[in-house]
Scaffold this active site. Sequence first.
Site, PDB file in Angstrom:
ATOM      1  N   ARG A  73      10.500 -26.877  76.638  1.00  9.70           N
ATOM      2  CA  ARG A  73       9.545 -27.157  77.862  1.00  9.70           C
ATOM      3  C   ARG A  73       9.009 -28.373  77.730  1.00  9.70           C
ATOM      4  O   ARG A  73       8.657 -29.080  76.851  1.00  9.70           O
ATOM      5  CB  ARG A  73       8.385 -25.861  77.354  1.00  9.70           C
ATOM      6  CG  ARG A  73       7.444 -25.805  78.405  1.00  9.70           C
ATOM      7  CD  ARG A  73       6.377 -24.880  77.914  1.00  9.70           C
ATOM      8  NE  ARG A  73       6.905 -23.489  77.940  1.00  9.70           N
ATOM      9  CZ  ARG A  73       6.247 -22.622  77.317  1.00  9.70           C
ATOM     10  NH1 ARG A  73       5.331 -22.731  76.277  1.00  9.70           N
ATOM     11  NH2 ARG A  73       6.606 -21.438  77.097  1.00  9.70           N
ATOM     12  N   LYS A 210      -3.410 -21.688  70.699  1.00  7.58           N
ATOM     13  CA  LYS A 210      -3.201 -22.568  72.117  1.00  7.58           C
ATOM     14  C   LYS A 210      -4.415 -22.652  72.749  1.00  7.58           C
ATOM     15  O   LYS A 210      -5.359 -21.874  72.776  1.00  7.58           O
ATOM     16  CB  LYS A 210      -1.907 -21.957  72.710  1.00  7.58           C
ATOM     17  CG  LYS A 210      -2.397 -20.722  73.368  1.00  7.58           C
ATOM     18  CD  LYS A 210      -1.179 -20.140  74.102  1.00  7.58           C
ATOM     19  CE  LYS A 210      -1.006 -18.455  74.384  1.00  7.58           C
ATOM     20  NZ  LYS A 210      -0.042 -17.951  74.882  1.00  7.58           N
ATOM     21  N   LYS A 212      -5.721 -23.719  76.698  1.00  9.82           N
ATOM     22  CA  LYS A 212      -5.308 -23.897  77.968  1.00  9.82           C
ATOM     23  C   LYS A 212      -6.186 -24.541  78.828  1.00  9.82           C
ATOM     24  O   LYS A 212      -7.560 -23.863  78.872  1.00  9.82           O
ATOM     25  CB  LYS A 212      -4.703 -22.655  78.496  1.00  9.82           C
ATOM     26  CG  LYS A 212      -3.302 -22.317  77.884  1.00  9.82           C
ATOM     27  CD  LYS A 212      -2.950 -21.095  78.612  1.00  9.82           C
ATOM     28  CE  LYS A 212      -1.513 -20.502  77.946  1.00  9.82           C
ATOM     29  NZ  LYS A 212      -0.864 -19.315  78.666  1.00  9.82           N
ATOM     30  N   CYS A 437      13.476 -13.961  75.574  1.00 11.77           N
ATOM     31  CA  CYS A 437      11.980 -14.014  74.984  1.00 11.77           C
ATOM     32  C   CYS A 437      12.083 -12.928  73.801  1.00 11.77           C
ATOM     33  O   CYS A 437      12.432 -11.751  73.914  1.00 11.77           O
ATOM     34  CB  CYS A 437      11.112 -13.614  75.825  1.00 11.77           C
ATOM     35  SG  CYS A 437       9.499 -13.407  75.333  1.00 11.77           S
ATOM     36  N   CYS A 476       5.999  -8.123  78.518  1.00 11.47           N
ATOM     37  CA  CYS A 476       5.090  -7.647  77.087  1.00 11.47           C
ATOM     38  C   CYS A 476       3.757  -7.777  77.467  1.00 11.47           C
ATOM     39  O   CYS A 476       3.338  -8.409  78.756  1.00 11.47           O
ATOM     40  CB  CYS A 476       5.452  -8.063  75.893  1.00 11.47           C
ATOM     41  SG  CYS A 476       5.043  -9.928  76.104  1.00 11.47           S
TER      42      CYS A 476
END
Length: 569
Positions: A73, A210, A212, A437, A476
């Site tokens: 990514r 993480k 964001k 995934c 999910c």
Amino acid sequence: MTTPLSDFEHVKAASRFLRGGIAEGLADPVTGAIGEDDGKLLKFHGSYQQDDRDLRDERRRQKLEPAYSFMLRARLPGGVVTPAQWLVFDCIAREHANGTLRITTRQTFQWHGIIKRKLKPTIAAIHHALATTIAACGDVVRNVVSTANPVESPAHAITYAWAAKLSEDLAPKTRAYHEIWLDGEQLVGQHAADRPEAEPLYGATYLPRKFKIGLAIPPLNDVDVFAQDLGLIAIIEQGELQGFNVAVGGGMGATHNDATTYPRLADVIGFVTPGQLYAVAETAVAVQRDWGNRSERKHARLKYTLDHRGLDAFVAELQSRLGFALQPPRPFRFDHNGDRYGWIEGHDGRWHLTLHIESGRLADVGERRALTGLRELALVHTGDFRLTCNQNLIVANVEAADRARIDAIVEAHGLDGYRRQSAIRRHAVACVALPTCGLAMAESERYLPALLPKLEAALERHGLADAPILLRLSGCPNGCSRPYLGEIALVGRGPGRYDLRLGADFSGQRLNQVYRENVDEAAILEALDPLFARYAAGRTQGEGFGDFLLRTGILAPVSPRRIPATVVA
């Protein structure tokens, strides 16, 4: 008694600023994988180790290891890509990956199917295109997103510049990235290679999870600003950027059957001037670094920190560290959180063309040769490209005289579907899910092309083909497609089974709720059809589907779930 740290906190602490054994794992010719701990550290470098789940059983029968590959990514603040970069990224997709480019819901590109020996040259190619993958994943500030057309006005351009600054200045400073992937070559914009090793913001263990950040410019909430850990709402008056309302604590991830995990919308806590913005962002990250849960990773996002410690306590700590108080929030209004398709003229007379890209997947399939078409555009385009958080694409900064040439290429490659597609198709978002995934419980991207015609047929029967309805699919409950902000959302439970969630609004300011739990497609369509009929017969002018469901009592308002607050002396 001190709560023990999670295992990964120890891995990070021992990693020597994200080195671990990644280099050794890449050099091991015996396996297509790297070790488990190094796989977790690899995320900080922008990559996930995956395998093709469609092939697992067959390879197991053949006594072969899984078909390992890597997802990579890029970190592209604000989703801006030059034509030169596009051509490099396209080449990577065809020569190193699975022949596709995928636009993510965080305004960047992913490549899938990169085998281990090609990972290093791929990252080097991205670097030489003046981009990077560092901090695209991992327990750090991720790719900073911004309203997708930052040249609509001068204030839009300034807002994008802030996204780029936050992304660069809040990135990790470790030299591990260029040591491992670039043979010690200096990263663009970094300091001299002989500087002492340090992470001034993150420290040796980085963040608990993480983080964001998103910047939105009302009335368009195309970044879903309230789904961000730190949401920044630009306040523009008479064409001038006055500053930003600050929102904290958004997040989409949850775990099925665990009431202590939940999606949460960010709370607006105040207003800051442009000159105060960086200090506020850096300090908010620092408070989460120090206060976040490092024992239980599923409770480690900022949203849980706020609910454990209290929003007021967080704001007080933030202001104490800053040395100034936030101003009261300024008024703002969001109209919608979708994209605006077709041509739009910017403040400087240049034009911007938004194209719909289903699930963000650029591939050559049948008559729709999206990958080739965008390559042809990049060869002649003199402006740039903008990726959106809804997985779409803007051909930006087009001179008026070039519009006809751009339109011709778009039409020749089947990229003009936005002109004919149903409203629900234009507002559908799906995560990757199977087969790559590892968290996916059900199909998502591969299911969307089969589901959409059935939904379109039902809407057509009730005269709703042109009704804009936000549809989100997730394989999910982790929420990469921001499903909890869909007016209609499917969240995977198992093969062919989903939670049907309804009731979000069209501006990203209200979460949806479970309407049917763990149901198959037939039950989903059966549940939706009478709701479409009632919506067609009883909606008011301009009323969204989610708003209608609440106004008529089909759905009852629900209080946000919160984990119990912990009193901290």
